[in-house]
Design a protein around this motif. Structure first.
Motif, mmCIF file in Angstrom:
data_model
loop_
_atom_site.group_PDB
_atom_site.id
_atom_site.type_symbol
_atom_site.label_atom_id
_atom_site.label_comp_id
_atom_site.label_asym_id
_atom_site.label_seq_id
_atom_site.Cartn_x
_atom_site.Cartn_y
_atom_site.Cartn_z
ATOM 1 N N ALA A 35 37.338 -10.323 -58.496
ATOM 2 C CA ALA A 35 36.811 -8.979 -58.229
ATOM 3 C C ALA A 35 35.466 -9.050 -57.509
ATOM 4 O O ALA A 35 35.182 -8.237 -56.629
ATOM 5 N N ALA A 36 34.634 -10.022 -57.867
ATOM 6 C CA ALA A 36 33.335 -10.180 -57.221
ATOM 7 C C ALA A 36 33.475 -10.707 -55.794
ATOM 8 O O ALA A 36 32.559 -10.538 -54.979
ATOM 9 N N LEU A 37 34.607 -11.333 -55.484
ATOM 10 C CA LEU A 37 34.838 -11.877 -54.148
ATOM 11 C C LEU A 37 35.592 -10.916 -53.234
ATOM 12 O O LEU A 37 35.780 -11.207 -52.060
ATOM 13 N N GLN A 38 36.033 -9.800 -53.763
ATOM 14 C CA GLN A 38 36.801 -8.816 -52.986
ATOM 15 C C GLN A 38 36.055 -7.496 -52.982
ATOM 16 O O GLN A 38 35.019 -7.351 -53.597
ATOM 17 N N GLY A 39 36.616 -6.534 -52.302
ATOM 18 C CA GLY A 39 36.055 -5.198 -52.301
ATOM 19 C C GLY A 39 35.140 -4.954 -51.121
ATOM 20 O O GLY A 39 34.984 -5.788 -50.239
ATOM 21 N N PRO A 40 34.509 -3.785 -51.107
ATOM 22 C CA PRO A 40 33.692 -3.404 -49.954
ATOM 23 C C PRO A 40 32.411 -4.223 -49.789
ATOM 24 O O PRO A 40 31.894 -4.340 -48.692
ATOM 25 N N LEU A 41 31.885 -4.789 -50.853
ATOM 26 C CA LEU A 41 30.668 -5.592 -50.774
ATOM 27 C C LEU A 41 30.862 -6.879 -51.575
ATOM 28 O O LEU A 41 30.336 -7.040 -52.673
ATOM 29 N N PRO A 42 31.625 -7.846 -51.020
ATOM 30 C CA PRO A 42 31.911 -9.072 -51.758
ATOM 31 C C PRO A 42 30.692 -9.999 -51.815
ATOM 32 O O PRO A 42 29.781 -9.898 -50.982
ATOM 33 N N ALA A 43 30.689 -10.878 -52.795
ATOM 34 C CA ALA A 43 29.625 -11.881 -52.894
ATOM 35 C C ALA A 43 29.673 -12.753 -51.650
ATOM 36 O O ALA A 43 30.711 -13.310 -51.306
ATOM 37 N N GLY A 44 28.543 -12.891 -50.976
ATOM 38 C CA GLY A 44 28.493 -13.632 -49.717
ATOM 39 C C GLY A 44 28.231 -15.109 -49.859
ATOM 40 O O GLY A 44 28.461 -15.879 -48.929
ATOM 41 N N ASP A 45 27.728 -15.520 -51.002
ATOM 42 C CA ASP A 45 27.474 -16.941 -51.234
ATOM 43 C C ASP A 45 27.619 -17.236 -52.727
ATOM 44 O O ASP A 45 27.804 -16.330 -53.537
ATOM 45 N N LEU A 46 27.542 -18.519 -53.066
ATOM 46 C CA LEU A 46 27.714 -18.906 -54.472
ATOM 47 C C LEU A 46 26.618 -18.336 -55.362
ATOM 48 O O LEU A 46 26.871 -17.999 -56.512
ATOM 49 N N GLY A 47 25.417 -18.219 -54.839
ATOM 50 C CA GLY A 47 24.329 -17.635 -55.613
ATOM 51 C C GLY A 47 24.625 -16.195 -56.000
ATOM 52 O O GLY A 47 24.389 -15.782 -57.130
ATOM 53 N N GLY A 48 25.140 -15.433 -55.052
ATOM 54 C CA GLY A 48 25.509 -14.048 -55.331
ATOM 55 C C GLY A 48 26.645 -13.956 -56.333
ATOM 56 O O GLY A 48 26.650 -13.094 -57.207
ATOM 57 N N LEU A 49 27.594 -14.864 -56.201
ATOM 58 C CA LEU A 49 28.714 -14.898 -57.142
ATOM 59 C C LEU A 49 28.223 -15.218 -58.553
ATOM 60 O O LEU A 49 28.652 -14.606 -59.523
ATOM 61 N N LYS A 50 27.295 -16.149 -58.664
ATOM 62 C CA LYS A 50 26.726 -16.498 -59.965
ATOM 63 C C LYS A 50 26.001 -15.305 -60.582
ATOM 64 O O LYS A 50 26.165 -15.021 -61.765
ATOM 65 N N ARG A 51 25.209 -14.607 -59.782
ATOM 66 C CA ARG A 51 24.459 -13.462 -60.311
ATOM 67 C C ARG A 51 25.373 -12.325 -60.737
ATOM 68 O O ARG A 51 25.089 -11.637 -61.712
ATOM 69 N N ARG A 52 26.472 -12.122 -60.029
ATOM 70 C CA ARG A 52 27.386 -11.028 -60.373
ATOM 71 C C ARG A 52 28.233 -11.327 -61.595
ATOM 72 O O ARG A 52 28.582 -10.414 -62.340
ATOM 73 N N THR A 53 28.592 -12.587 -61.798
ATOM 74 C CA THR A 53 29.540 -12.906 -62.866
ATOM 75 C C THR A 53 28.956 -13.766 -63.981
ATOM 76 O O THR A 53 29.542 -13.856 -65.050
#
Length: 81
Positions: A35-53
Motif C-alpha cells: 500500500a505504501a508503494l502504490q497509490g497517488p503518492l507512493p514511497a519514492g525511496d527506502l527511507g520513505g518506505l521505512k517512515r511510512r511503515t
C-alpha cells in the motif's frame, strides 16, 4: 485508501487480521508495504518506505526483513525513472 498506515494501538492492525508479516520486529505486513508503494503518492525511496511503515526500524534494523523489503521496493519501482 489511506496514504499512511494507521499505527495507533486502539485500532486493529493488519497483522491481527491475518496479513503476512514481513517485518517481525515492527509487525509490518506485506499489504502495508504494498500500500505504501502504490497509490497517488507512493514511497519514492527506502527511507520513505521505512517512515511510512516502520519496516526495517525494529530491533534488528532490517537484518531479517531488509532483503524482502528491498525486493518489494525494487519490484514496485522496476522500470520507473
Amino acid at each position: 485508501w489511506t496514504p499512511v498506515p494507521n499505527l495507533a494501538e486502539h485500532l486493529i492492525r493488519p497483522y491481527r487480521r491475518g496479513g503476512e508479516i514481513v517485518c517481525h520486529c515492527e509487525w509490518v505486513t506485506r499489504g502495508e508495504i504494498e500500500a505504501a508503494l502504490q497509490g497517488p503518492l507512493p514511497a519514492g525511496d527506502l527511507g520513505g518506505l521505512k517512515r511510512r511503515t516502520r519496516a526495517m526500524m525494529g530491533r534488528c534494523q532490517g537484518f531479517n526483513c531488509g532483503a524482502e523489503v528491498r525486493a518489494m521496493f525494487e519490484k514496485a519501482h522496476h522500470g520507473k525513472t
